[in-house]
Design an enzyme around this catalytic site. Structure first.
Site, PDB file in Angstrom:
ATOM      1  N   LYS A   5       1.921  -0.214   2.311  1.00  0.00           N
ATOM      2  CA  LYS A   5       0.887   0.736   1.870  1.00  0.00           C
ATOM      3  C   LYS A   5      -0.364   0.695   2.738  1.00  0.00           C
ATOM      4  CE  LYS A   5       3.066   2.375  -1.831  1.00  0.00           C
ATOM      5  NZ  LYS A   5       3.399   3.795  -2.027  1.00  0.00           N
TER       6      LYS A   5
ATOM      7  N   GLU B 104      -4.752   6.516  -6.847  1.00  0.00           N
ATOM      8  CA  GLU B 104      -3.855   6.234  -7.973  1.00  0.00           C
ATOM      9  C   GLU B 104      -2.978   5.067  -7.542  1.00  0.00           C
ATOM     10  OE1 GLU B 104      -3.008   8.285  -5.557  1.00  0.00           O
ATOM     11  OE2 GLU B 104      -1.079   7.363  -5.124  1.00  0.00           O
TER      12      GLU B 104
ATOM     13  N   SER C 105      10.073  -3.048   2.105  1.00  0.00           N
ATOM     14  CA  SER C 105       8.743  -2.436   1.994  1.00  0.00           C
ATOM     15  C   SER C 105       7.666  -3.365   1.460  1.00  0.00           C
ATOM     16  CB  SER C 105       8.832  -1.182   1.129  1.00  0.00           C
ATOM     17  OG  SER C 105       9.415  -1.483  -0.130  1.00  0.00           O
TER      18      SER C 105
HETATM   19  C1  LIG Z   1       6.602  -2.509  -2.178  1.00  0.00           C
HETATM   20  C2  LIG Z   1       6.746  -1.049  -2.475  1.00  0.00           C
HETATM   21  N1  LIG Z   1       7.798  -0.379  -1.961  1.00  0.00           N
HETATM   22  C3  LIG Z   1       7.995   0.935  -2.202  1.00  0.00           C
HETATM   23  C4  LIG Z   1       7.128   1.640  -3.024  1.00  0.00           C
HETATM   24  C5  LIG Z   1       7.410   3.081  -3.276  1.00  0.00           C
HETATM   25  O1  LIG Z   1       6.510   3.942  -2.662  1.00  0.00           O
HETATM   26  P1  LIG Z   1       6.940   4.832  -1.429  1.00  0.00           P
HETATM   27  O2  LIG Z   1       8.148   5.590  -1.835  1.00  0.00           O
HETATM   28  O3  LIG Z   1       5.760   5.716  -1.215  1.00  0.00           O
HETATM   29  O4  LIG Z   1       7.197   3.944  -0.280  1.00  0.00           O
HETATM   30  C6  LIG Z   1       6.009   0.989  -3.581  1.00  0.00           C
HETATM   31  C7  LIG Z   1       5.087   1.713  -4.443  1.00  0.00           C
HETATM   32  O5  LIG Z   1       4.194   1.192  -5.034  1.00  0.00           O
HETATM   33  C8  LIG Z   1       5.825  -0.397  -3.306  1.00  0.00           C
HETATM   34  O6  LIG Z   1       4.798  -1.073  -3.818  1.00  0.00           O
END
Ligand SMILES: Cc1ncc(COP(=O)(O)O)c(C=O)c1O
Length: 397
Positions: free
Chosen positions: A90, A112, A378
């Protein structure tokens, strides 16, 4: 990128656009006119990339997960966004957007958040840039992601618990938009995913595209080629996936597998599998697939993962699924949890529950032994420890 690029009105095929209340028209229009020029400006690029390197810790490693590879009979690389400062992808986006907000003369930042990762990433860059920060977060998420709430508060942000709807990401986004409507002149809204009115989906995808830009170079070093056979990522609103696939979209040999949250099962009535179950509609300023009732009421989504618990999906991803460029798999809570414990046990990495949905894809597909896979890890699992501990205790009973 031409085929999958947003058009001048903000559409990917039928999806996207900017459906906003009159009061926000000037804000969104100014942003639309400014973002490309700012993002492409060499002094912005320098400041952004210097911070990504020295503050975030990029490039994030591309790690060959040997034991995971053995288990699934192919070569699995993890793109380690979990190792970034603040623990997820993020921050790639919030650094870029706060630099843009500053250049646009804004003084107050709102955001948000679902899992709290975007909230923490926003509170962090606000501390760094000395800007006021207000984060809207559903009360359900405040309770299940306590550590991140504590971090945001320590970083100086005001966290506003939202008690409407089922008190998750959709409701937090409603409140953030309401705030923006009341304070259009001084406030910049840092949206945390490839959602919202144009230009947000395109802007966030560009800011996250550093993930695939780095991957190309790293894979060339490790495999002698820039392109993997498969890319895998989870999709909440779609930002880590957009970053992971951005520089591969025009290469059809690179197959894209996206994991959405099936909650307790696709037919259970308790899921957040928007692409499988959604129909065309408008949510938070964009036209996309939405989980809705026969008469168009948005249905409350459910997922064990706060970051995937959203009834819509980024317009880019809806389009990629429609035209067959991406295959979308539904991964249940149980499959994600199994994958999270497996990665922890065999690689010593505790993933975020969101990322565990991407890992869940490995068990659903059959791969060839020479397939090279890059999976976007992620985020890290610190924020999810309470959930993991509770599940382990229940398993022991
Ligand atoms: C670690 C992590 N992965 C994935 C996501 C999903 O978001 P996005 O689809 O925008 O990557 C989030 C959302 O809070 C997250 O914290």
């Amino acid at each position: 990128m031409e085929k999958f690029k947003v058009d001048s009105k903000g559409f990917y095929g039928d999806f996207g656009g900017a459906y906003i209340p009159e009061i926000l028209y000037d804000n969104v229009e100014n942003l639309k006119n400014a973002y490309l020029e700012v993002l492409e400006d060499p002094s912005f690029q320098k400041e952004y990339h210097d911070l990504l390197r020295d503050y975030v810790g990029r490039p994030s490693p591309l790690y060959l997960a040997k034991r995971l590879s053995e288990k699934y009979g192919c070569k699995v690389y993890l793109k380690r966004e979990d190792l970034n400062h603040t623990g997820a992808h993020k921050i790639n986006n919030t650094i870029g957007q706060i630099l843009l907000a500053r250049r646009m003369g804004k003084t107050r930042i709102i955001a948000e958040t679902g899992a709290g990762q975007h909230g923490v990433a926003t509170a962090t860059v606000c501390a760094l840039m000395n800007m006021e920060c207000i984060v809207y977060m559903g009360k359900t998420d405040v309770e299940r992601q306590k550590l991140n709430v504590q971090k945001m508060e320590m970083l100086g942000a005001t966290v506003v618990p939202v008690t409407s709807g089922n008190m998750t990401l959709k409701d937090a986004t409603n409140e953030a938009i309401r705030d923006w409507c009341c304070n259009p002149s001084d406030t910049y809204y840092i949206i945390g995913s490839t959602l919202g009115p144009h230009p947000y989906p395109d802007m966030v995808a560009r800011l996250q595209s550093v993930i695939s830009e780095e991957t190309r170079k790293q894979l060339l070093e490790k495999e002698g080629r820039e392109t993997p056979d498969y890319l895998i990522a989870c999709i909440g609103g779609g930002s880590n996936a957009a970053g992971m696939i951005y520089h591969y979209l025009d290469e059809p040999d690179v197959k894209i597998l996206l994991a959405e949250a099936a909650g307790k099962g696709l037919d259970s009535g308790e899921s957040a599998a928007t692409i499988h179950l959604g129909r065309l509609g408008i949510i938070h300023g964009t036209k996309t697939l939405i989980m809705q009732s026969e008469d168009g009421q948005i249905e409350e989504p459910y997922s064990i993962s706060a970051g995937l618990d959203y009834p819509g999906i980024g317009p880019l991803h809806a389009y990629l699924a429609e035209v067959g460029r991406a295959e979308v798999l539904a991964v249940t809570d149980d499959e994600a949890i199994t994958a999270a414990f497996e990665l922890t046990a065999i690689e010593g990495i505790i993933p975020a529950i969101e990322s565990a949905h991407a890992l869940g894809v490995l068990a659903q597909k059959k791969f060839k032994s020479d397939d090279v896979i890059v999976l976007c890890l992620s985020g890290r699992g610190d924020k999810d420890m309470e959930t993991y501990v509770r599940i382990r205790e229940n398993q022991r009973l």
